[in-house]
Enzyme design. Sequence first.
Site, PDB file in Angstrom:
ATOM      1  N   SER A 120     126.221  46.117  83.755  1.00 42.57           N
ATOM      2  CA  SER A 120     127.239  47.110  83.493  1.00 42.57           C
ATOM      3  C   SER A 120     127.150  48.536  84.087  1.00 42.57           C
ATOM      4  O   SER A 120     128.228  49.165  84.269  1.00 42.57           O
ATOM      5  CB  SER A 120     127.458  47.149  82.041  1.00 42.57           C
ATOM      6  OG  SER A 120     126.546  47.961  81.436  1.00 42.57           O
ATOM      7  N   LYS A 159     126.474  53.548  78.067  1.00 48.05           N
ATOM      8  CA  LYS A 159     127.840  53.705  78.940  1.00 48.05           C
ATOM      9  C   LYS A 159     128.080  55.087  78.913  1.00 48.05           C
ATOM     10  O   LYS A 159     127.748  56.113  78.402  1.00 48.05           O
ATOM     11  CB  LYS A 159     128.928  53.046  77.819  1.00 48.05           C
ATOM     12  CG  LYS A 159     129.077  51.457  77.945  1.00 48.05           C
ATOM     13  CD  LYS A 159     129.161  50.945  78.974  1.00 48.05           C
ATOM     14  CE  LYS A 159     129.303  49.223  78.803  1.00 48.05           C
ATOM     15  NZ  LYS A 159     128.034  48.805  78.535  1.00 48.05           N
TER      16      LYS A 159
END
Length: 209
Positions: A120, A159
Amino acid sequence: MPPDLTRTRTAILSSVLRLGPVATVSSVAEAIGHSKQAVSQQVVILRSLGYLEPAELRYGPLIPTDRARLAVGEGLAIYGQIAAGAPILAEQSPDDFTPNLETLLGLRPGDFLLHVKGESMTGIGVLDGDYVVIRPASQVHDGEVAVVLLPGENSATLKRIYWFGNEVTLLSENPLMPRMTFPTDQVQVQGRMVGRVGVGVPRVSWARD
């Protein structure tokens, strides 16, 4: 090895570098099997030769200089700069040595590594199998890459984080991964990413036809 470094002095410096902040005359003497008096005498000489920092306290820690690290060969070899050019010759000598990875990465007490699983964050060069350096923090700046504990899950994720009013948006650095949005009070920041160690999958770029 420099001629002024005898076997005993080399052993002392190697022990100092290995012990790090807890290196003292006593701990080094125990590590190398010499008396404290013998080590203390050699420490005075090593300081005069520039291999150890001057003493601030009589019984304080022994602090190696860059000259000591280079002489003993502690750390990873640095062979100068390269602009994707000619390969380094096998017989070339290194220009320097990194003191250690902690210093190279600018680590502070409390920092830790996390092993990355998934793809990711590939957009910022964080690949599956890499390690990221995390600095503990309960708050980070808008847009920073953070370790976030997700609501209702016993796991954290890496993130890029943004606040919008009463909501938090977590963005991946991979266009194939969807963004995640949660109420602010349900997301717990555990730290910010301050570095990366690339040891994951081989770096393969686009291929020419």
